[in-house]
Motif scaffolding. Structure first.
Motif, mmCIF file in Angstrom:
data_model
loop_
_atom_site.group_PDB
_atom_site.id
_atom_site.type_symbol
_atom_site.label_atom_id
_atom_site.label_comp_id
_atom_site.label_asym_id
_atom_site.label_seq_id
_atom_site.Cartn_x
_atom_site.Cartn_y
_atom_site.Cartn_z
ATOM 1 N N TRP A 112 0.775 -1.062 0.001
ATOM 2 C CA TRP A 112 0.048 0.116 -0.133
ATOM 3 C C TRP A 112 0.774 1.035 -0.028
ATOM 4 O O TRP A 112 0.089 2.132 -0.585
ATOM 5 C CB TRP A 112 -0.662 -0.040 1.372
ATOM 6 N N GLN A 154 -0.069 5.567 -3.617
ATOM 7 C CA GLN A 154 -0.315 4.295 -4.111
ATOM 8 C C GLN A 154 -0.812 4.497 -5.722
ATOM 9 O O GLN A 154 -1.795 5.666 -5.493
ATOM 10 C CB GLN A 154 -1.307 3.270 -3.481
ATOM 11 N N GLN A 155 -0.583 4.031 -6.594
ATOM 12 C CA GLN A 155 -1.093 4.148 -7.886
ATOM 13 C C GLN A 155 -2.549 4.277 -8.180
ATOM 14 O O GLN A 155 -2.984 5.398 -8.895
ATOM 15 C CB GLN A 155 -0.658 3.239 -8.973
ATOM 16 N N ASP A 156 -3.395 3.509 -7.536
ATOM 17 C CA ASP A 156 -4.755 3.564 -7.860
ATOM 18 C C ASP A 156 -5.328 4.784 -6.986
ATOM 19 O O ASP A 156 -6.268 5.451 -7.635
ATOM 20 C CB ASP A 156 -5.506 2.388 -7.515
ATOM 21 N N TRP A 157 -5.248 4.951 -5.796
ATOM 22 C CA TRP A 157 -6.040 5.702 -4.899
ATOM 23 C C TRP A 157 -5.111 7.116 -4.358
ATOM 24 O O TRP A 157 -5.485 7.777 -3.729
ATOM 25 C CB TRP A 157 -6.650 5.387 -3.817
ATOM 26 N N LEU A 166 0.078 -5.891 -3.005
ATOM 27 C CA LEU A 166 0.253 -4.962 -4.238
ATOM 28 C C LEU A 166 1.466 -4.837 -4.842
ATOM 29 O O LEU A 166 2.536 -4.770 -4.462
ATOM 30 C CB LEU A 166 -0.773 -3.653 -4.164
ATOM 31 N N ALA A 188 2.258 -2.526 -7.550
ATOM 32 C CA ALA A 188 2.203 -1.321 -8.343
ATOM 33 C C ALA A 188 3.304 -0.387 -7.881
ATOM 34 O O ALA A 188 3.450 -0.238 -6.748
ATOM 35 C CB ALA A 188 0.891 -0.559 -8.186
ATOM 36 N N VAL A 238 -2.490 12.251 -8.857
ATOM 37 C CA VAL A 238 -2.667 10.678 -8.744
ATOM 38 C C VAL A 238 -4.038 10.558 -7.898
ATOM 39 O O VAL A 238 -3.919 10.912 -6.496
ATOM 40 C CB VAL A 238 -1.382 9.976 -7.979
ATOM 41 N N GLY A 239 -4.993 9.845 -8.346
ATOM 42 C CA GLY A 239 -6.026 9.228 -7.415
ATOM 43 C C GLY A 239 -7.045 10.355 -6.957
ATOM 44 O O GLY A 239 -7.907 10.473 -6.273
ATOM 45 N N HIS A 252 -10.619 10.124 -5.870
ATOM 46 C CA HIS A 252 -10.502 9.734 -4.358
ATOM 47 C C HIS A 252 -10.402 10.803 -3.475
ATOM 48 O O HIS A 252 -10.553 10.499 -2.313
ATOM 49 C CB HIS A 252 -9.687 8.557 -3.973
#
Length: 240
Positions: free
Chosen positions: A113, A124-127, A149, A151, A205-206, A209
């Motif tokens: 994370w 983190q890449q997604d959020w 994860l 990433a 990034v993200g 969110h």
């Protein structure tokens, strides 16, 4: 071992979960956990719970009442209720939040994370940076461990470095993060970062969110309360 059903936690906004077999943790982490919390090795697993995005805060805002620590209370109650539903005849122990300091970042790195960012918040890449650690539980459970994860850090390929340009206290730079500059600037009455972090909100990034204004104010009011003591001259603080 059984597969984990975390759907109730996802619905509650506690949508980050990682399960570790304690025996498989790095020795330094495992030994500290055992000596501090479980010397008889009653609990074979550690469950790390976090949130990403806005859903958790929507639940907290609807139920917070007059609580001084609504996020902690909501998170612990929700996770304990989930565990009781999944493992009605088994025991657990919440060790975070609590009075003992835990190395949450070490657990976050093991879960995949946490990657460091220039403004000292995990990313983190997604959020992006819009997540937080909420509960660490020792558990008499037999869940399948969660693969980390994989990433890469989004900061490694970021050329714009909007966070560096956005920091009004000059605390964020390519040379590293200057905590003393951050604290000094945030403690100023006219600071634009008293109830937010302009470096953080500038990160691309993200973005979907990103916390709303109410959640940001709650989060940064708590952190400001924690550092304001260091800004008072009578306590030897940095804002002089």
């Amino acid at each position: 071992m059984r597969g984990a059903d975390f759907s109730a936690l996802d619905d509650a906004g506690l949508n980050l979960q990682a399960v570790f077999d304690i025996a498989a943790l790095p020795a330094d982490i495992r030994d500290k956990l055992r000596s501090r919390f479980d010397p008889e090795a009653r609990y074979p697993q550690l469950i790390l719970i976090g949130h990403a995005g806005r859903r958790m805060w929507e639940h907290v805002r609807a139920t917070r009442g007059d609580s001084a620590h609504p996020v902690d209370e909501y998170s612990v109650a929700t996770v304990q209720r989930w565990f009781a539903d999944v493992f009605p005849d088994r025991d657990q122990r919440v060790i975070y939040p609590g009075d003992t300091v835990l190395d949450l970042l070490a657990l976050g790195r093991l879960a995949g994370w946490h990657n460091p960012s220039p403004f000292m918040i995990g990313i983190q890449q997604d959020w992006g940076t819009w997540f937080a650690y909420r509960v660490v539980m020792l558990a008499d459970s037999d869940l399948a461990p969660t693969p980390p994860l994989a990433a890469a850090s989004p900061c490694a390929s970021c050329l714009e470095q909007a966070c560096v340009a956005a920091c009004p206290g000059a605390a964020v730079s390519s040379d590293g993060f200057a905590l003393d500059k951050c604290i000094t600037y945030r403690c100023q009455p006219s600071s634009a970062c008293r109830h937010t972090c302009l470096a953080r909100v500038s990160c691309p990034v993200g973005v979907r969110h990103r916390y709303d204004a109410d959640q940001l104010r709650h989060t940064y009011t708590l952190s400001l309360q924690a550092i304001e003591a260091y800004c008072r001259p009578e306590r030897g603080g940095g804002a002089k």
